[in-house]
Motif scaffolding. Structure first.
Motif, short mmCIF file in Angstrom:
data_model
loop_
_atom_site.label_atom_id
_atom_site.label_comp_id
_atom_site.label_asym_id
_atom_site.label_seq_id
_atom_site.Cartn_x
_atom_site.Cartn_y
_atom_site.Cartn_z
N SER A 1 0.83 -1.21 0.00
CA SER A 1 0.00 0.00 0.00
C SER A 1 0.86 1.25 0.00
O SER A 1 0.55 2.22 -0.69
CB SER A 1 -0.92 0.02 1.21
N VAL B 1 2.18 1.85 -3.57
CA VAL B 1 1.19 2.43 -4.48
C VAL B 1 1.00 3.91 -4.17
O VAL B 1 1.03 4.75 -5.06
CB VAL B 1 -0.16 1.67 -4.41
N PHE C 1 -2.86 -4.25 -7.78
CA PHE C 1 -2.66 -2.95 -8.42
C PHE C 1 -1.27 -2.79 -9.02
O PHE C 1 -1.12 -2.27 -10.12
CB PHE C 1 -2.90 -1.80 -7.44
N THR C 2 -0.23 -3.17 -8.30
CA THR C 2 1.13 -2.84 -8.73
C THR C 2 1.50 -3.46 -10.07
O THR C 2 2.21 -2.84 -10.85
CB THR C 2 2.17 -3.24 -7.66
N ARG D 1 -0.50 -3.92 -12.56
CA ARG D 1 -1.19 -3.12 -13.58
C ARG D 1 -0.48 -1.80 -13.84
O ARG D 1 -0.54 -1.26 -14.93
CB ARG D 1 -2.63 -2.89 -13.17
N LEU E 1 -4.11 5.54 -12.27
CA LEU E 1 -4.00 5.93 -10.86
C LEU E 1 -5.28 6.55 -10.33
O LEU E 1 -5.65 6.33 -9.18
CB LEU E 1 -2.81 6.88 -10.67
N GLN F 1 -8.22 5.72 -11.19
CA GLN F 1 -9.13 4.61 -10.93
C GLN F 1 -8.72 3.84 -9.68
O GLN F 1 -9.58 3.45 -8.88
CB GLN F 1 -9.15 3.67 -12.15
N ILE F 2 -7.44 3.64 -9.47
CA ILE F 2 -6.95 2.94 -8.28
C ILE F 2 -7.31 3.73 -7.02
O ILE F 2 -7.79 3.17 -6.03
CB ILE F 2 -5.43 2.68 -8.38
N TYR G 1 -9.60 2.66 -3.72
CA TYR G 1 -9.20 2.76 -2.31
C TYR G 1 -10.22 3.58 -1.52
O TYR G 1 -10.61 3.21 -0.42
CB TYR G 1 -7.82 3.41 -2.16
#
Length: 165
Positions: free
Chosen positions: A7, A10, A55-56, A58, A72, A74-75, A79
């Motif tokens: 986390s 990211v 995530f990472t 992608r 980012l 969207q990520i 969260y």
């Protein structure tokens, strides 16, 4: 061990990419908050490693700055959605949410682009009216594709230098 820094990684990528890290202390505070959030979610559970990161992996395929803004945004939205259902009375949850919300605001153009992509997937390409409109726009779309192609621009400029017109 690798997942424990997931986390933070990211968030670090997001913050550093877009100039939101004023100093290391801010990142260290986020690390402490994320550690508390990991405890809340029991993220040391054995099933966390199943299937690899979400995530990472992608992120590695998105190399250009504007491309990264799309993924980012969207990520970050994901969260924030996850944190909506957590105990907001906890300071670490509020701190992380506030930082993510600030980052999301700076990536608002990425969110718009995500919506454009979603809208495209909803187009009924079997609809005759949509097909007619698409055919009318085909040449313009191809022109724009040519304008964004670096090799096409290079060839055109080389031709202009060679041509004594």
């Amino acid at each position: 061990m690798a997942f424990q820094t997931y986390s933070l990684f990211v968030l670090s990528v997001i913050m550093i990419s877009f100039g939101h890290v004023e100093n290391r202390l801010n990142l260290l505070q986020l690390q402490n908050d994320i550690d508390k959030l990991k405890a809340d979610f029991n993220s040391s559970h054995s099933d966390v490693a199943d299937g690899g990161p979400i995530f990472t992996e992608r992120l590695s395929g998105w190399t250009e700055r504007n491309e990264k803004r799309i993924i980012l945004s969207q990520i970050i939205s994901m969260y924030l959605k996850m944190l909506e259902n957590t105990d907001r009375s906890k300071a670490h949850v509020r701190n992380i949410s506030e930082e993510l919300y600030t980052l999301k605001e700076s990536l608002s153009d990425g969110s718009k682009k995500i919506e454009d992509l979603k809208d495209l997937t909803k187009l009924q390409m079997s609809d005759l009216k949509i097909q007619r409109k698409a055919v009318n726009e085909l040449f313009s779309v191809l022109q724009k594709l040519g304008d964004t192609s670096g090799s096409h621009k290079r060839k055109r400029s080389q031709f202009q230098r060679l041509c004594k017109c």
